[in-house]
Design a protein around this motif. Structure first.
Motif, PDB file in Angstrom:
ATOM      1  N   ASP A   1      -2.752 -11.542  49.985  1.00  0.00           N
ATOM      2  CA  ASP A   1      -3.529 -10.310  50.053  1.00  0.00           C
ATOM      3  C   ASP A   1      -2.642  -9.082  50.187  1.00  0.00           C
ATOM      4  O   ASP A   1      -3.061  -7.970  49.873  1.00  0.00           O
ATOM      5  N   LEU A   2      -1.394  -9.276  50.634  1.00  0.00           N
ATOM      6  CA  LEU A   2      -0.439  -8.169  50.688  1.00  0.00           C
ATOM      7  C   LEU A   2       0.393  -8.079  49.415  1.00  0.00           C
ATOM      8  O   LEU A   2       1.031  -7.059  49.144  1.00  0.00           O
ATOM      9  N   GLY A   3       0.412  -9.194  48.659  1.00  0.00           N
ATOM     10  CA  GLY A   3       1.193  -9.212  47.433  1.00  0.00           C
ATOM     11  C   GLY A   3       2.687  -9.199  47.660  1.00  0.00           C
ATOM     12  O   GLY A   3       3.451  -8.721  46.814  1.00  0.00           O
ATOM     13  N   ARG A   4       3.136  -9.748  48.794  1.00  0.00           N
ATOM     14  CA  ARG A   4       4.564  -9.746  49.088  1.00  0.00           C
ATOM     15  C   ARG A   4       4.893 -10.885  50.054  1.00  0.00           C
ATOM     16  O   ARG A   4       4.007 -11.506  50.628  1.00  0.00           O
ATOM     17  N   HIS A   5       6.201 -11.131  50.197  1.00  0.00           N
ATOM     18  CA  HIS A   5       6.657 -12.116  51.164  1.00  0.00           C
ATOM     19  C   HIS A   5       6.710 -11.500  52.560  1.00  0.00           C
ATOM     20  O   HIS A   5       6.933 -10.293  52.723  1.00  0.00           O
ATOM     21  N   VAL A   6       6.497 -12.346  53.552  1.00  0.00           N
ATOM     22  CA  VAL A   6       6.504 -11.943  54.949  1.00  0.00           C
ATOM     23  C   VAL A   6       7.533 -12.791  55.687  1.00  0.00           C
ATOM     24  O   VAL A   6       7.655 -13.991  55.424  1.00  0.00           O
TER      25      VAL A   6
ATOM     26  N   ARG B   1      17.021 -16.140  44.491  1.00  0.00           N
ATOM     27  CA  ARG B   1      17.768 -16.473  43.275  1.00  0.00           C
ATOM     28  C   ARG B   1      18.801 -17.564  43.536  1.00  0.00           C
ATOM     29  O   ARG B   1      19.095 -18.379  42.647  1.00  0.00           O
ATOM     30  N   ALA B   2      19.336 -17.610  44.739  1.00  0.00           N
ATOM     31  CA  ALA B   2      20.383 -18.586  45.056  1.00  0.00           C
ATOM     32  C   ALA B   2      19.828 -19.929  45.511  1.00  0.00           C
ATOM     33  O   ALA B   2      20.586 -20.904  45.598  1.00  0.00           O
ATOM     34  N   ASN B   3      18.514 -20.003  45.776  1.00  0.00           N
ATOM     35  CA  ASN B   3      17.939 -21.212  46.365  1.00  0.00           C
ATOM     36  C   ASN B   3      16.655 -21.604  45.650  1.00  0.00           C
ATOM     37  O   ASN B   3      15.582 -21.044  45.922  1.00  0.00           O
ATOM     38  N   PRO B   4      16.729 -22.579  44.741  1.00  0.00           N
ATOM     39  CA  PRO B   4      15.551 -22.982  43.949  1.00  0.00           C
ATOM     40  C   PRO B   4      14.355 -23.404  44.801  1.00  0.00           C
ATOM     41  O   PRO B   4      13.211 -23.211  44.384  1.00  0.00           O
ATOM     42  N   LEU B   5      14.600 -23.979  45.978  1.00  0.00           N
ATOM     43  CA  LEU B   5      13.500 -24.452  46.811  1.00  0.00           C
ATOM     44  C   LEU B   5      12.517 -23.330  47.150  1.00  0.00           C
ATOM     45  O   LEU B   5      11.314 -23.558  47.313  1.00  0.00           O
ATOM     46  N   LEU B   6      13.003 -22.101  47.225  1.00  0.00           N
ATOM     47  CA  LEU B   6      12.170 -20.977  47.649  1.00  0.00           C
ATOM     48  C   LEU B   6      11.291 -20.426  46.536  1.00  0.00           C
ATOM     49  O   LEU B   6      10.359 -19.677  46.795  1.00  0.00           O
ATOM     50  N   ARG B   7      11.569 -20.815  45.296  1.00  0.00           N
ATOM     51  CA  ARG B   7      10.907 -20.155  44.168  1.00  0.00           C
ATOM     52  C   ARG B   7       9.464 -20.584  43.967  1.00  0.00           C
ATOM     53  O   ARG B   7       8.673 -19.857  43.363  1.00  0.00           O
ATOM     54  N   ASP B   8       9.109 -21.776  44.415  1.00  0.00           N
ATOM     55  CA  ASP B   8       7.759 -22.274  44.124  1.00  0.00           C
ATOM     56  C   ASP B   8       6.955 -22.538  45.388  1.00  0.00           C
ATOM     57  O   ASP B   8       6.086 -23.401  45.409  1.00  0.00           O
ATOM     58  N   LEU B   9       7.235 -21.792  46.456  1.00  0.00           N
ATOM     59  CA  LEU B   9       6.423 -21.939  47.667  1.00  0.00           C
ATOM     60  C   LEU B   9       4.979 -21.554  47.355  1.00  0.00           C
ATOM     61  O   LEU B   9       4.706 -20.531  46.728  1.00  0.00           O
ATOM     62  N   ARG B  10       4.032 -22.379  47.799  1.00  0.00           N
ATOM     63  CA  ARG B  10       2.622 -22.070  47.575  1.00  0.00           C
ATOM     64  C   ARG B  10       2.216 -20.884  48.452  1.00  0.00           C
ATOM     65  O   ARG B  10       2.414 -20.909  49.664  1.00  0.00           O
ATOM     66  N   PRO B  11       1.621 -19.852  47.862  1.00  0.00           N
ATOM     67  CA  PRO B  11       1.235 -18.676  48.649  1.00  0.00           C
ATOM     68  C   PRO B  11       0.304 -19.035  49.800  1.00  0.00           C
ATOM     69  O   PRO B  11      -0.569 -19.895  49.667  1.00  0.00           O
ATOM     70  N   ASP B  12       0.529 -18.415  50.947  1.00  0.00           N
ATOM     71  CA  ASP B  12      -0.328 -18.476  52.127  1.00  0.00           C
ATOM     72  C   ASP B  12      -0.269 -19.789  52.896  1.00  0.00           C
ATOM     73  O   ASP B  12      -0.604 -19.809  54.084  1.00  0.00           O
ATOM     74  N   VAL B  13       0.105 -20.885  52.266  1.00  0.00           N
ATOM     75  CA  VAL B  13      -0.008 -22.183  52.934  1.00  0.00           C
ATOM     76  C   VAL B  13       1.324 -22.912  53.085  1.00  0.00           C
ATOM     77  O   VAL B  13       1.374 -23.973  53.708  1.00  0.00           O
TER      78      VAL B  13
END
Length: 224
Positions: free
Chosen positions: A117-122, A146-158
């Motif tokens: 709902d904020l449209g950004r990372h927290v 960019r340096a860590n692939p694991l972070l790229r596909d985190l499911r939003p909010d959950v």
């Protein structure tokens, strides 16, 4: 640092359920959230599933049947999402002390997630007062992603990236958001004084030891 509490998940779980006139008249005790499914009323064990209600910005304690209704993409019109139950670790996680400091995190624990709902990372860190939001330097965060692939596909909010800084190194886990707030609860319950005290760090060490046992290496997902 803002001192705000983001995405007020789990805070609502500590509040009693509203008592209806019928329940009051009958003398029947109303179950608190966490003792019964907040969708159908089925009794719950201590370990149970959660569904994120994005409109109310909270987590709902749910039975297995209700939880499974929201595991499909687009279920609940996208406003309710099942909190995943798998986690992963990234042995090759890259983060520098300079990047950590640029994100204004004053302790060695933090978790990062996208709040839709904020449209950004927290960015949040556990504190004796609960989960505290840190002003996230977006340019620095983009570098880390960019340096860590694991972070790229985190499911939003959950789903969140939980990072621990210890002994000059960083450890990163992809975790369900409720696991992050479990850590917040540990800090709130056991922290004493300025540095926390020996007991709270024993609990934190035990938490991460259990997390390492449960996580898949490389962050591979086990399910939906």
């Amino acid at each position: 640092m803002t001192g705000r509490t983001p995405f007020a998940v789990l805070r609502s779980l500590a509040r009693p359920a509203d008592e209806s006139p019928v329940a009051a008249a009958s003398g029947r005790r109303v179950r608190r959230p966490g003792e019964a499914c907040e969708m159908c009323g089925e009794g719950l064990s201590e370990r149970h599933s959660h569904v994120a209600d994005l409109d109310q910005r909270r987590l709902l304690c749910t039975c297995r049947a209700c939880y499974l209704l929201f595991t499909r993409e687009g279920a609940g019109a996208g406003r309710r999402r099942a909190v995943p139950e798998d986690c992963g670790s990234d042995p090759d996680f890259v983060l520098t002390d300079q990047q950590w400091e640029a994100m204004q995190i004053p302790v060695g624990l933090a978790f990062f997630f996208r709040q839709s709902d904020l449209g950004r990372h927290v960015a949040c860190y556990p504190s004796p007062g609960g989960a505290t939001e840190s002003e996230l330097d977006l340019e620095t965060w983009d570098e880390v992603v960019r340096a860590n692939p694991l972070l790229r596909d985190l499911r939003p909010d959950v789903e969140a990236a939980l990072v621990r800084r210890r002994d000059g190194r960083f450890e990163c886990f992809r975790t369900p958001i409720d696991a992050c707030y479990e850590l917040v609860g540990i800090v709130r319950r056991h922290w004493v004084g300025f540095h926390g005290g020996e007991e709270v760090w024993q609990h934190i060490d035990a938490y991460f030891a259990d997390l390492r046992r449960r996580c898949t290496r490389g962050g591979d997902r086990d399910g939906p």
